[in-house]
Write an enzyme that holds these catalytic residues in place. Structure first.
Site, PDB file in Angstrom:
ATOM      1  N   SER A 199     119.512  72.389  16.783  1.00 56.67           N
ATOM      2  CA  SER A 199     120.427  73.130  16.717  1.00 56.67           C
ATOM      3  C   SER A 199     120.812  73.787  15.322  1.00 56.67           C
ATOM      4  O   SER A 199     122.234  73.969  14.670  1.00 56.67           O
ATOM      5  CB  SER A 199     122.043  72.345  17.323  1.00 56.67           C
ATOM      6  N   THR A 200     120.526  72.475  14.782  1.00 56.81           N
ATOM      7  CA  THR A 200     120.730  73.506  13.078  1.00 56.81           C
ATOM      8  C   THR A 200     119.983  74.741  12.921  1.00 56.81           C
ATOM      9  O   THR A 200     121.176  75.059  11.860  1.00 56.81           O
ATOM     10  CB  THR A 200     119.562  72.095  12.315  1.00 56.81           C
TER      11      THR A 200
END
Length: 396
Positions: A61-62
């Site tokens: 999810s970076t």
């Protein structure tokens, strides 16, 4: 490698994280006032391969923070309008009661489209952007969206990418190149890695889960529990094992399959922490970064996460040390990677790794928050003592 004398304590702590081959490897990059002060790496990218300066890591999810930065570039230039209905750009999206959902709603996880389980028939379909986008356009939103945010764990990137594609008439990966890679002078922002670069990718391990129980087995017993139904709906069976294989590198899923260096992420967040400037390169006007940094409270409760991450314009409040702080924002990824901007200190920190979390729980850990706290302390010490020793470079 690059190590500024003022940040040696941060570097020393980083190197302790990768002493053994079983700890995998990683990279850390720190920018201060738009200039690099740390660019270091250590450990193993695979059992037979050391981490190198150009090693890439899938960072889960970076990715959302990178996709959000592209969207905010389009908002600043007027291609997108933050409070315009999504259907302005994507007419099919208005189906099933979604005509009033705005671009802001997507960026704050309030579109009510977090459900991915059962959205499309197969995993192959799930990896196809056009198929998922069409399914989301036809879907009905979760009515909980009117009360709180609901973290779009997988679908966030698909929604952002499709709106950007509809508004520009271009492929999202081309938009990524012109709106982020070229302005920053860094090409290592990938949603789907070309075959000629795949030898650079670090091998992820171990499987995502808790106490060696895989993600799918872990969440299956909670299917009947109403309070956890939304959380379970936001991932699909097979996702966790798929994500440590090779297939994600063929897909474009900007919610979770972004593959980056720490250097590329730190440069991007360095601009967000420094009035839009990374060195001599301008990514945003100062007014835009100030608006992002204000980050008003979006929701006191998230009905998927069961927490209050305070999303705004695609980023969330960041944990620095042990505290969720209103003075930092960015995006963490499951497993430990992530990037943070701390505008008050002109500081950005990015960490990527192929070793997912702790041995007991691979979903996340304290490495990035700890390194961020150490970097913030070093930056503040440097500001208080401007006569400290200059930076030095160390080859390696």
């Amino acid at each position: 490698m690059l190590i500024d004398d003022r940040f040696t304590a941060v570097a020393a702590r980083f190197f302790t994280m990768f002493r053994r081959k079983s700890q995998g490897g990683g990279a850390l990059s720190v920018y201060l006032h738009g200039e690099p002060v740390l660019d270091i790496w250590s450990g193993w990218a695979a059992p037979d391969r050391r981490w190198q300066a150009d090693t890439l890591a899938l960072s889960y999810s970076t990715s959302k923070g990178v996709a959000a930065t592209v969207a905010n570039r389009l908002i600043e230039s007027g291609v997108l309008e933050l409070d315009a209905p999504v259907a302005t750009y994507w007419p099919e999206f208005a189906a099933n009661g979604k005509a009033d959902i705005t671009v802001r709603d997507i960026l704050t996880h309030r579109a009510g489209l977090q459900r991915v389980r059962g959205l499309v028939p197969t995993i192959d379909d799930q990896l196809d952007h056009d198929t998922v986008a069409a399914a989301l356009a036809a879907a009905a939103p979760d009515p909980m969206r009117l009360r709180a945010s609901g973290y779009h764990a997988i679908n966030f990137g698909t929604l952002v990418a499709e709106v950007a594609q509809r508004a520009t008439g271009r492929d999202f990966r081309d938009i990524l190149r012109t709106e982020l890679a070229e302005p920053l002078g860094d090409n290592d922002f990938w949603f789907g890695v070309p075959r000629e670069h795949r030898h650079r990718i670090a091998q992820l391990s171990p499987r995502l889960g808790i106490a060696r129980i895989g993600m799918d087995r872990l969440i299956a017993p909670f299917a009947p529990v109403p309070q956890l139904r939304s959380a379970r709906s936001a991932v699909f069976d097979g996702w966790a094992d798929l994500s440590v294989g090779r297939r994600p590198y063929d897909a474009m899923m900007p919610g979770w399959n972004g593959t980056f260096t720490a250097r590329s992420l730190a440069k991007m967040y360095g601009a967000l922490a420094n009035d839009g400037l990374a060195g001599h390169r301008r990514l945003f006007h100062a007014e835009t970064t100030a608006d992002i940094a204000r980050m008003p409270l979006n929701s006191r409760y998230d009905y998927v996460l069961g927490a209050a991450p305070q999303f705004a314009r695609g980023y969330h409040r960041a944990i620095v040390g042990t505290r969720l702080t209103r003075r930092a924002f960015g995006h963490f990824g499951i497993g430990g990677s992530g990037g943070i901007a701390i505008p008050g200190d002109g500081l950005s920190i990015a960490f990527v790794t192929n070793h997912l979390g702790y041995p007991v729980m691979t979903l996340g850990d304290h490495r990035l928050p700890l390194l961020a706290a150490l970097a913030q302390r070093a930056a503040r010490t440097a500001a208080a003592s401007p006569a400290t020793a200059p930076r030095f470079e160390q080859a390696g």
